[in-house]
Design an enzyme around this catalytic site. Structure first.
Site, PDB file in Angstrom:
ATOM      1  CD  GLU A  89       0.194  26.672 -21.200  1.00  0.00           C
ATOM      2  OE1 GLU A  89       1.084  25.827 -20.704  1.00  0.00           O
ATOM      3  OE2 GLU A  89      -0.546  28.247 -20.982  1.00  0.00           O
ATOM      4  CB  CYS A 102      -8.168  30.837 -22.204  1.00  0.00           C
ATOM      5  SG  CYS A 102      -6.935  31.591 -23.333  1.00  0.00           S
ATOM      6  CB  CYS A 109       0.862  26.776 -32.043  1.00  0.00           C
ATOM      7  SG  CYS A 109       0.088  28.625 -33.430  1.00  0.00           S
ATOM      8  CB  CYS A 113       2.863  34.675 -33.350  1.00  0.00           C
ATOM      9  SG  CYS A 113       1.719  34.694 -34.129  1.00  0.00           S
ATOM     10  CB  CYS A 116       3.289  33.415 -29.485  1.00  0.00           C
ATOM     11  SG  CYS A 116       2.207  32.528 -28.777  1.00  0.00           S
ATOM     12  CD  GLU A 157      -5.395  30.282 -35.580  1.00  0.00           C
ATOM     13  OE1 GLU A 157      -4.840  31.353 -35.138  1.00  0.00           O
ATOM     14  OE2 GLU A 157      -6.703  30.800 -36.830  1.00  0.00           O
ATOM     15  CB  CYS A 330       0.440  31.822 -25.295  1.00  0.00           C
ATOM     16  SG  CYS A 330      -0.771  33.151 -24.865  1.00  0.00           S
TER      17      CYS A 330
END
Ligand code: SAH
Length: 338
Positions: A89, A102, A109, A113, A116, A157, A330
């Protein structure tokens, strides 16, 4: 076969020299692709038939596809489908100073985290440069805008996909390409220390943002596993080295999580850590997401935190919020597909 939108101009020049053509051909091709937006080789005038055939044989010209779009007043969110069916996205934002997007840099990922959504899906693979470049080309065409600013802050990342992301930057920064100025490009990392140092040497005009989110190792270890590999003191050293080399101001992103990292004590600790550093802090009200227990800090708490940083002479802003109506946090648009 490499996709043509993955090739930095210098490499394309080498390719043309290698097939006994002229170096200048690379500039011509770049202008067709990125200035005139002509993607069909047959439509490229003044390129000889032999070269056209060679290009079609040697490069893939295919595109990723827009699968879904959500719109709000100041934001559009795109879900793209890649040729292997994976989804990524991208968010387009309208500001008073221009438009930014963005972009995502990986499918999933691995940073894990705790707060997230993107990390809920482990990294399936890195994105190739063309898959990042085309996010820009397709959104410019669809939304009929010229994008002025790029942030590499979507899913993934970027420093875990360093070479591809750096080639992406070379391609969009090229004056004969999309020509987005280095100072209009920002790369955001959770803190992969060796790559921060490498980045300082490779791209000293591109902006760096650090997802910091905690003023000490105890809190940061709890919410960001990367901190176990590179603790705050090492991270700070690499940021200082970055600033020494580039002379550029670094952005510290700080998500405000209720009762986790938003105490007055945290604000004081953060202030002393950053005092005198060429940086600015962006306080981000946490976007609450499904299946994740963290809550957004209370407004009063965010303001109190802000005041302490200000009083201590730290440059600080509270991030304007975009797209709360459009699953903009996100990974949310994709997460809500399943
Ligand atoms: N991996 C990179 C870039 C992607 S994350 C990085 O860590 O910087 C982009 C930013 O969004 C990071 O600062 C991340 O911590 C933040 N973020 C993730 N989930 C969020 C949420 N639910 N609300 C607000 N910010 C979030």
């Amino acid at each position: 076969m490499k996709n043509i939108f993955s090739i930095p101009k210098k490499d394309l020049e080498e390719y043309f020299v290698g097939i006994n053509d002229k170096k200048f051909r690379a500039t011509q091709i770049y202008e067709f692709l990125y200035k005139k937006r002509i993607y069909n080789v047959d439509d490229m005038s003044n390129i000889g038939k032999n070269i056209k055939e060679r290009l079609i044989k040697d490069f893939d010209f295919s595109f990723i596809k827009i699968k879904l779009k959500q719109e709000d007043t100041d934001v559009k969110k795109y879900l793209f489908e890649l040729s292997d069916g994976n989804l990524i996205e991208t968010v387009l934002m309208y500001h008073d100073y221009g438009t930014s997007i963005c972009v995502s840099s990986q499918v999933g990922c691995n940073m894990g985290c705790a707060f997230c959504q993107s990390g809920r899906l482990k990294k399936l693979r890195n994105l190739e440069p063309f898959e990042i470049v085309q996010q820009i080309l397709l959104i410019e065409e669809d939304a009929k805008v010229r994008i002025s600013h790029i942030v590499v802050m979507g899913i993934g990342e970027p420093f875990d996909n360093y070479d591809n992301v750096m080639n992406f930057i070379r391609i969009i920064n090229d004056p004969k390409g999309i020509d987005i100025g280095a100072r209009h490009i920002t790369v955001s990392t959770c803190g992969i220390v060796p790559k921060i140092k490498e980045f300082a040497r490779d791209f000293n005009q591109v902006n760096l943002a650090i997802s910091f989110h905690a003023p000490n190792d105890t809190i940061r270890n709890k919410i960001m596993p990367i901190n176990k590999a590179y603790k705050i003191s090492e991270l700070m050293d690499s940021i200082k080295e970055y600033i020494n080399i580039t002379n550029r101001r670094v952005t510290f992103e700080y998500i405000m999580l209720d009762n986790i990292n938003d105490s007055i004590e945290c604000a004081k600790e953060l202030s002393s850590l950053l005092k005198g550093l060429n940086c600015y802090v962006n306080l981000i009200p946490y976007n609450e997401t499904k299946n994740i227990q963290f809550k957004r800090s209370k407004k009063m708490q965010i303001l109190a935190f802000y005041d302490i940083l200000k009083k201590n002479g730290i440059n600080v802003t509270i991030r304007k919020e975009f797209g709360s109506k459009v699953d903009a946090a996100c990974g949310q648009l994709r997460a809500n597909q399943s």
